[in-house]
Design an enzyme around this catalytic site. Structure first.
Site, PDB file in Angstrom:
ATOM      1  N   HIS A  41      25.930  38.308  85.722  1.00  0.00           N
ATOM      2  CA  HIS A  41      25.552  37.139  84.926  1.00  0.00           C
ATOM      3  C   HIS A  41      25.735  37.396  83.429  1.00  0.00           C
ATOM      4  O   HIS A  41      25.706  36.451  82.640  1.00  0.00           O
ATOM      5  CB  HIS A  41      24.094  36.784  85.222  1.00  0.00           C
ATOM      6  CG  HIS A  41      23.835  35.313  85.354  1.00  0.00           C
ATOM      7  ND1 HIS A  41      24.830  34.376  85.588  1.00  0.00           N
ATOM      8  CD2 HIS A  41      22.671  34.594  85.293  1.00  0.00           C
ATOM      9  CE1 HIS A  41      24.286  33.167  85.665  1.00  0.00           C
ATOM     10  NE2 HIS A  41      22.990  33.265  85.481  1.00  0.00           N
ATOM     11  N   TYR A  80      17.104  33.954  77.296  1.00  0.00           N
ATOM     12  CA  TYR A  80      17.398  33.898  78.720  1.00  0.00           C
ATOM     13  C   TYR A  80      18.365  32.743  78.969  1.00  0.00           C
ATOM     14  O   TYR A  80      18.419  31.769  78.229  1.00  0.00           O
ATOM     15  CB  TYR A  80      16.149  33.802  79.598  1.00  0.00           C
ATOM     16  CG  TYR A  80      15.374  35.102  79.624  1.00  0.00           C
ATOM     17  CD1 TYR A  80      15.777  36.150  80.446  1.00  0.00           C
ATOM     18  CD2 TYR A  80      14.272  35.293  78.798  1.00  0.00           C
ATOM     19  CE1 TYR A  80      15.089  37.355  80.450  1.00  0.00           C
ATOM     20  CE2 TYR A  80      13.580  36.493  78.794  1.00  0.00           C
ATOM     21  CZ  TYR A  80      13.999  37.520  79.617  1.00  0.00           C
ATOM     22  OH  TYR A  80      13.333  38.709  79.610  1.00  0.00           O
TER      23      TYR A  80
END
Length: 213
Positions: A20, A66
């Site tokens: 990711h 995030y």
């Protein structure tokens, strides 16, 4: 012309090498190539570097919010420096491409990528550029969340890194506002490696390189 290069990922050492974070790998590689250093900047909720290319300031950004809140960081920097959505490139991991593949496009849907969704919502405009770096798919939808947060095997990581290197060779075209040429360069198939030369055992006759007369 691209003025803001954004790499998406999650902050923290536990995520650093996960699939990711491919977008972070990309901006790290560009910072090394340009000899720029990403530094924490609270105003933009991330790591930021201001670099000069072609006599013009450009920015590198890694949101530290995030993944799902990446838009907060991107929108803050873009608004302060008056950067239009079409002058932004967002680099992110892509499940629907194999490791070593990439795709450059402008606008479109977020295709389920939460980082892109938030950027689109915060900018209020989907027309930013996206560079999708292939990480492959686990084959089962239920395994996707765990898959993207795992480290890829070394062969896959090497394929992604090679893809990043090829894409960086097209950045100069982006700075020159020639996005069609950048797209063609990125989408071109990489050259196939040459086959290894046969190893001749000691004392064995060396095969001729040309037919004898």
């Amino acid at each position: 012309m691209i003025r803001l290069f954004v790499g998406l990922g999650n902050p923290g050492p536990e995520y650093e090498a996960t699939r990711h974070n491919a977008g972070f790998w990309w901006t790290d590689a560009l910072a090394r190539r340009w000899n720029c250093q990403l530094q924490p900047d609270r105003s933009y909720h991330g790591l930021m570097a201001r670099c000069t290319q072609r006599g013009t300031p450009v920015w590198l950004l890694q949101p530290m919010t995030y993944m799902n809140l990446s838009g907060k960081s991107v929108a803050a920097l873009a608004r302060f420096f008056k950067i239009e959505p079409a002058e932004i490139l967002v680099v992110h991991d892509e499940l629907d491409l194999l490791p070593g593949q990439m795709k450059l496009k402008q606008g479109g849907s977020a295709a389920g990528h939460n980082g892109l969704k938030d950027i689109q919502a915060q900018l209020g405009n989907p027309e930013f550029w996206r560079l999708r770096l292939g990480i492959g798919h686990p084959g089962v939808k239920a395994e996707v969340a765990a898959y993207v947060l795992r480290k890829p095997p070394s062969a896959e990581r090497e394929a992604i890194e090679a893809c990043i290197d090829r894409s960086l060779d097209a950045v100069d075209r982006m700075l020159g506002a020639d996005m069609p040429a950048a797209m063609m360069q990125m989408h071109a198939k990489p050259p196939r490696p040459k086959p290894p030369r046969p190893v001749t055992a000691p004392g064995a006759p060396v095969p001729p390189t040309e037919p004898s007369a």
